[in-house]
Write a protein that holds these residues in place. Sequence first.
Motif, PDB file in Angstrom:
ATOM      1  N   LYS A 163       0.931  -1.175   0.100  1.00  0.00           N
ATOM      2  CA  LYS A 163      -0.146   0.147   0.034  1.00  0.00           C
ATOM      3  C   LYS A 163       0.997   1.418   0.032  1.00  0.00           C
ATOM      4  CE  LYS A 163      -0.686  -0.310   5.233  1.00  0.00           C
ATOM      5  NZ  LYS A 163       0.485  -1.662   5.192  1.00  0.00           N
ATOM      6  N   ASP A 169      -3.365   6.308  -9.127  1.00  0.00           N
ATOM      7  CA  ASP A 169      -3.674   6.797 -10.468  1.00  0.00           C
ATOM      8  C   ASP A 169      -3.640   8.099 -10.730  1.00  0.00           C
ATOM      9  OD1 ASP A 169      -4.980   4.227 -11.304  1.00  0.00           O
ATOM     10  OD2 ASP A 169      -6.615   4.412  -9.329  1.00  0.00           O
ATOM     11  N   SER A 207       2.868  -3.834  -5.093  1.00  0.00           N
ATOM     12  CA  SER A 207       1.521  -3.214  -4.805  1.00  0.00           C
ATOM     13  C   SER A 207       0.952  -3.403  -6.123  1.00  0.00           C
ATOM     14  CB  SER A 207       1.789  -1.431  -4.720  1.00  0.00           C
ATOM     15  OG  SER A 207       0.470  -0.942  -4.637  1.00  0.00           O
ATOM     16  N   ASP A 209      -2.269  -2.044  -6.847  1.00  0.00           N
ATOM     17  CA  ASP A 209      -2.702  -0.693  -7.118  1.00  0.00           C
ATOM     18  C   ASP A 209      -1.908   0.092  -8.094  1.00  0.00           C
ATOM     19  OD1 ASP A 209      -5.002  -1.347  -6.027  1.00  0.00           O
ATOM     20  OD2 ASP A 209      -4.432  -0.236  -4.162  1.00  0.00           O
ATOM     21  N   ARG A 212      -1.240  -1.884 -11.337  1.00  0.00           N
ATOM     22  CA  ARG A 212      -2.245  -1.443 -12.410  1.00  0.00           C
ATOM     23  C   ARG A 212      -2.251   0.027 -13.080  1.00  0.00           C
ATOM     24  NH1 ARG A 212      -6.021   1.358 -11.044  1.00  0.00           N
ATOM     25  NH2 ARG A 212      -6.079   1.173  -9.149  1.00  0.00           N
TER      26      ARG A 212
END
Length: 262
Positions: A163, A169, A207, A209, A212
């Motif tokens: 995390k 993003d 991670s 996230d 991605r």
Amino acid sequence: LPFVRAALAVAKVVVATPSKFTPSAVASMVWAFTRAFEITGANNVAVVRRPGEVKDSVLRQQLQYLEQHVDLVMKSTADRVGHFPARELSNLMWSRAKLGMLGPGDAAFIDAAVHRATMQLANSGQQKGQGWFTCKWTPLDVGMLVSAVSKAAVETQFAEAEKLLSEPDTFVSRLAEYVLSHKDHFAVHTMSNIVKAIGNIVSEGVSADLRRAFGERHEALAMVGTMVAEFSSQLDTIRPFQLMSMLSGLARIATRFDEDFF
């Protein structure tokens, strides 16, 4: 051992009274603390010595204490991140990330530093005609920032890596905007380092996230394409190691994007 003891004594003072030290002083001291964990190996290359790997019990204990206090220094630095210039933040992130021994304080600092960078990069795309000096982050600072995030993201012994960033993003979107609007100001070595860092994140990042964000967002692909185009236009000036870094990153990114990448 004397240097480690001195570093520990200084770290304790910084933890106790962080406001007494300027950002430049903190950055210099963290770099010195980092050196305490390194020894000179073959060909004069610095090798990290993790406290648990040190045989001497006294030195091992001192290094463990130093590691704990340096993490506390980074926690207090995260609380003061707004006082640090962009170059100091990128230097601090890289100094800690390259060591590979990161703790909760480092996690808080990295997230705070990237959040601040994200906010400062937010309007850079509207200032294309004036160059990078309209933003507090230079292309070199941005390159070091991405490399540091990559280094931390692939550190499997870093519990917080899963995390690492609270807003991956948004970070990728602002980063892409900055690269697209300031592409003429990036040196070839900075572009190759960024592409290599992105390749490491999407292929080895802990991670999900972050993988991605860099591996699936259209802005990320456009950013890589822009840097490859700029890099290719300067092939005559590129040195072999820079070319290898770029190709290494592209190979790793290609495995993520598959046929869409090509």
